[in-house]
Design a protein around this motif. Sequence first.
Motif, PDB file in Angstrom:
ATOM      1  N   VAL A 123      80.923  -1.177  77.389  1.00 38.44           N
ATOM      2  CA  VAL A 123      80.158  -2.536  78.026  1.00 38.44           C
ATOM      3  C   VAL A 123      78.692  -3.206  78.070  1.00 38.44           C
ATOM      4  CG1 VAL A 123      79.543  -3.623  80.538  1.00 38.44           C
ATOM      5  CG2 VAL A 123      81.472  -2.317  80.123  1.00 38.44           C
ATOM      6  N   GLY A 124      79.181  -4.344  76.951  1.00 39.18           N
ATOM      7  CA  GLY A 124      77.813  -5.540  76.310  1.00 39.18           C
ATOM      8  C   GLY A 124      77.468  -5.800  77.329  1.00 39.18           C
ATOM      9  N   ILE A 125      76.326  -5.834  77.333  1.00 39.24           N
ATOM     10  CA  ILE A 125      75.264  -6.665  78.656  1.00 39.24           C
ATOM     11  C   ILE A 125      74.171  -7.957  77.884  1.00 39.24           C
ATOM     12  CG2 ILE A 125      74.733  -7.456  80.259  1.00 39.24           C
ATOM     13  CD1 ILE A 125      76.422  -5.398  81.432  1.00 39.24           C
ATOM     14  N   THR A 126      73.781  -8.894  77.818  1.00 37.96           N
ATOM     15  CA  THR A 126      72.240  -8.820  77.196  1.00 37.96           C
ATOM     16  C   THR A 126      71.877  -9.866  79.071  1.00 37.96           C
ATOM     17  OG1 THR A 126      73.308 -11.408  76.870  1.00 37.96           O
ATOM     18  CG2 THR A 126      72.846  -9.761  75.045  1.00 37.96           C
ATOM     19  N   THR A 127      70.584  -9.219  78.487  1.00 38.63           N
ATOM     20  CA  THR A 127      69.824 -10.420  79.919  1.00 38.63           C
ATOM     21  C   THR A 127      68.694 -10.500  79.476  1.00 38.63           C
ATOM     22  OG1 THR A 127      69.170  -9.785  82.335  1.00 38.63           O
ATOM     23  CG2 THR A 127      68.725  -7.755  81.141  1.00 38.63           C
ATOM     24  N   HIS A 128      67.433 -11.688  80.684  1.00 37.26           N
ATOM     25  CA  HIS A 128      66.660 -11.963  80.068  1.00 37.26           C
ATOM     26  C   HIS A 128      66.289 -12.600  81.094  1.00 37.26           C
ATOM     27  CE1 HIS A 128      69.109 -15.554  79.965  1.00 37.26           C
ATOM     28  NE2 HIS A 128      68.000 -16.468  80.430  1.00 37.26           N
ATOM     29  N   PHE A 138      83.657   4.536  80.519  1.00 37.79           N
ATOM     30  CA  PHE A 138      82.834   3.225  79.767  1.00 37.79           C
ATOM     31  C   PHE A 138      81.269   4.413  79.199  1.00 37.79           C
ATOM     32  CE2 PHE A 138      83.043   1.329  84.163  1.00 37.79           C
ATOM     33  CZ  PHE A 138      81.364   1.546  84.462  1.00 37.79           C
ATOM     34  N   LYS A 139      81.099   3.994  78.270  1.00 38.21           N
ATOM     35  CA  LYS A 139      79.706   3.975  78.419  1.00 38.21           C
ATOM     36  C   LYS A 139      78.903   2.083  78.566  1.00 38.21           C
ATOM     37  CE  LYS A 139      75.956   4.333  74.909  1.00 38.21           C
ATOM     38  NZ  LYS A 139      75.399   5.230  73.640  1.00 38.21           N
ATOM     39  N   VAL A 140      77.498   1.574  78.755  1.00 38.85           N
ATOM     40  CA  VAL A 140      76.657   0.762  78.887  1.00 38.85           C
ATOM     41  C   VAL A 140      75.939   0.406  78.013  1.00 38.85           C
ATOM     42  CG1 VAL A 140      75.338  -0.866  80.287  1.00 38.85           C
ATOM     43  CG2 VAL A 140      77.872  -0.150  81.582  1.00 38.85           C
ATOM     44  N   ILE A 141      76.030   0.120  76.866  1.00 44.58           N
ATOM     45  CA  ILE A 141      74.852  -0.749  76.151  1.00 44.58           C
ATOM     46  C   ILE A 141      73.985  -2.332  76.791  1.00 44.58           C
ATOM     47  CG2 ILE A 141      73.796  -1.487  73.718  1.00 44.58           C
ATOM     48  CD1 ILE A 141      76.049   0.326  72.824  1.00 44.58           C
ATOM     49  N   ILE A 142      73.321  -2.101  76.944  1.00 41.35           N
ATOM     50  CA  ILE A 142      72.544  -3.316  77.147  1.00 41.35           C
ATOM     51  C   ILE A 142      70.931  -4.154  76.753  1.00 41.35           C
ATOM     52  CG2 ILE A 142      71.264  -4.452  79.709  1.00 41.35           C
ATOM     53  CD1 ILE A 142      72.270  -2.575  80.932  1.00 41.35           C
ATOM     54  N   VAL A 143      70.724  -5.092  76.758  1.00 43.78           N
ATOM     55  CA  VAL A 143      70.215  -5.817  75.467  1.00 43.78           C
ATOM     56  C   VAL A 143      69.380  -6.290  76.410  1.00 43.78           C
ATOM     57  CG1 VAL A 143      69.761  -8.037  74.038  1.00 43.78           C
ATOM     58  CG2 VAL A 143      71.493  -5.688  73.389  1.00 43.78           C
ATOM     59  N   ASP A 144      67.339  -5.964  76.600  1.00 43.16           N
ATOM     60  CA  ASP A 144      67.071  -6.944  77.321  1.00 43.16           C
ATOM     61  C   ASP A 144      66.391  -7.696  76.693  1.00 43.16           C
ATOM     62  OD1 ASP A 144      65.481  -6.912  80.526  1.00 43.16           O
ATOM     63  OD2 ASP A 144      63.837  -6.993  78.703  1.00 43.16           O
ATOM     64  N   ASN A 145      66.373  -8.848  77.006  1.00 46.05           N
ATOM     65  CA  ASN A 145      65.108 -10.499  75.933  1.00 46.05           C
ATOM     66  C   ASN A 145      63.908  -9.618  77.016  1.00 46.05           C
ATOM     67  OD1 ASN A 145      67.453 -10.533  73.506  1.00 46.05           O
ATOM     68  ND2 ASN A 145      68.786 -11.406  74.443  1.00 46.05           N
ATOM     69  N   LYS A 203      65.448  -2.496  73.643  1.00 46.18           N
ATOM     70  CA  LYS A 203      64.323  -3.530  74.349  1.00 46.18           C
ATOM     71  C   LYS A 203      63.655  -4.786  73.668  1.00 46.18           C
ATOM     72  CE  LYS A 203      62.898  -0.144  77.323  1.00 46.18           C
ATOM     73  NZ  LYS A 203      62.269   1.287  77.871  1.00 46.18           N
ATOM     74  N   ASN A 204      64.111  -5.327  73.281  1.00 40.57           N
ATOM     75  CA  ASN A 204      63.408  -6.549  72.927  1.00 40.57           C
ATOM     76  C   ASN A 204      62.076  -6.973  72.469  1.00 40.57           C
ATOM     77  OD1 ASN A 204      65.760  -6.862  70.407  1.00 40.57           O
ATOM     78  ND2 ASN A 204      66.787  -8.851  71.993  1.00 40.57           N
ATOM     79  N   LYS A 205      61.330  -7.779  71.975  1.00 38.40           N
ATOM     80  CA  LYS A 205      60.024  -8.376  72.406  1.00 38.40           C
ATOM     81  C   LYS A 205      59.588  -9.755  71.979  1.00 38.40           C
ATOM     82  CE  LYS A 205      57.956  -4.491  69.862  1.00 38.40           C
ATOM     83  NZ  LYS A 205      56.394  -3.657  68.942  1.00 38.40           N
ATOM     84  N   GLU A 206      61.398 -10.159  72.218  1.00 37.69           N
ATOM     85  CA  GLU A 206      60.961 -11.770  72.086  1.00 37.69           C
ATOM     86  C   GLU A 206      62.359 -11.802  72.283  1.00 37.69           C
ATOM     87  OE1 GLU A 206      61.276 -14.182  68.880  1.00 37.69           O
ATOM     88  OE2 GLU A 206      61.597 -12.642  67.214  1.00 37.69           O
ATOM     89  N   ASN A 207      62.937 -13.021  72.728  1.00 38.18           N
ATOM     90  CA  ASN A 207      64.325 -14.293  73.899  1.00 38.18           C
ATOM     91  C   ASN A 207      64.983 -14.006  72.425  1.00 38.18           C
ATOM     92  OD1 ASN A 207      66.895 -14.535  74.718  1.00 38.18           O
ATOM     93  ND2 ASN A 207      66.380 -15.599  76.492  1.00 38.18           N
ATOM     94  N   VAL A 208      65.952 -12.774  72.189  1.00 38.70           N
ATOM     95  CA  VAL A 208      66.752 -13.560  70.694  1.00 38.70           C
ATOM     96  C   VAL A 208      68.075 -14.096  71.262  1.00 38.70           C
ATOM     97  CG1 VAL A 208      65.457 -11.067  69.500  1.00 38.70           C
ATOM     98  CG2 VAL A 208      67.721 -11.401  70.879  1.00 38.70           C
ATOM     99  N   ASP A 209      68.367 -14.025  72.579  1.00 38.41           N
ATOM    100  CA  ASP A 209      69.955 -15.531  73.027  1.00 38.41           C
ATOM    101  C   ASP A 209      70.572 -13.879  72.811  1.00 38.41           C
ATOM    102  OD1 ASP A 209      70.416 -17.625  73.771  1.00 38.41           O
ATOM    103  OD2 ASP A 209      72.407 -16.756  72.441  1.00 38.41           O
ATOM    104  N   ASP A 210      71.546 -14.567  73.220  1.00 41.57           N
ATOM    105  CA  ASP A 210      73.111 -13.804  73.760  1.00 41.57           C
ATOM    106  C   ASP A 210      73.922 -12.691  71.905  1.00 41.57           C
ATOM    107  OD1 ASP A 210      74.487 -12.522  75.510  1.00 41.57           O
ATOM    108  OD2 ASP A 210      75.864 -14.152  75.966  1.00 41.57           O
ATOM    109  N   THR A 211      73.720 -14.436  72.082  1.00 38.45           N
ATOM    110  CA  THR A 211      74.431 -13.953  70.191  1.00 38.45           C
ATOM    111  C   THR A 211      73.772 -13.318  69.806  1.00 38.45           C
ATOM    112  OG1 THR A 211      75.021 -16.418  70.140  1.00 38.45           O
ATOM    113  CG2 THR A 211      75.325 -15.183  67.777  1.00 38.45           C
ATOM    114  N   ARG A 212      72.742 -13.220  69.629  1.00 36.76           N
ATOM    115  CA  ARG A 212      71.627 -11.825  68.313  1.00 36.76           C
ATOM    116  C   ARG A 212      71.771 -11.173  69.241  1.00 36.76           C
ATOM    117  NH1 ARG A 212      69.556 -16.679  66.105  1.00 36.76           N
ATOM    118  NH2 ARG A 212      69.048 -16.430  64.800  1.00 36.76           N
ATOM    119  N   GLY A 213      72.272 -10.918  70.262  1.00 34.15           N
ATOM    120  CA  GLY A 213      71.744  -9.817  71.072  1.00 34.15           C
ATOM    121  C   GLY A 213      73.337  -8.939  71.194  1.00 34.15           C
ATOM    122  N   MET A 214      74.424  -9.170  70.984  1.00 33.65           N
ATOM    123  CA  MET A 214      75.430  -9.005  70.754  1.00 33.65           C
ATOM    124  C   MET A 214      75.639  -8.165  69.749  1.00 33.65           C
ATOM    125  SD  MET A 214      77.401  -9.059  73.563  1.00 33.65           S
ATOM    126  CE  MET A 214      78.741  -8.236  73.477  1.00 33.65           C
TER     127      MET A 214
END
Length: 239
Positions: free
Chosen positions: A7-12, A34-41, A64-75
Amino acid sequence: MKHELTVGITTHGRRCEWLRDMLNGLYYFTQAEFKVIIVDNLSEDNTLDYLGKLAEIKNIEIIKNKENVDDTRGMNQILSVVDSKYLLKIDSDTLFTQKAPVDAILKQMEDTRVSLIGPYWDLSLRRRKEIVEWGHSSGMKNKFDQADQLVKTINSHFEVTTRLPRGNFMLMQVADIRKVGCFDVRYLHNAMEYSLAMRLLEAGLDYAEFLDESVIHRPSDDIRLRARAQLPDLLGEKL
């Protein structure tokens, strides 16, 4: 252990409460492993603290991103590391209310063997300002132009729309998505599924609709509070 599903999730921003509601429902209603991968923007609330605690008891990987790279790049970050056959994209503001939509959409994917499945939405290609680039799917552009000309002969007020899986709850065959180059970074979160779907069609692949009213995107406060009262919290805490 390698799972068939990630399961892939991005959040900000300030979405911790929404994310928590979504994850409570996801784990409560889902039988599949399932495994969860979360991108924190670069969240602005206690999201990372919450995820750190949750990662102690669940199979969760946090990017963990140091800036908000948006949902597209996060996915795309998730697609670069995922090692499962399927990837289920879920938005943090999605809510599950009554049953196991994850198990149902997995079964549909296994039965149909398409590349992409999700609840449909109608997208008007001419009115969406985000859709300005067609270089990735010139063949589909020609088909839409032909359809436009035909529709206008019927009524000048008619226009062509296309039905696409909505990105808030969208199951993907990882190999097929990588085959067409993952998500196109020219299209941000509110048009990202369009380019992906068009490139799949260009490659001779296909997508399908998932019908399930228990998946709610951006629910009202009343619906959210009722769902929250019914579901146990993964950390045993009250919001």
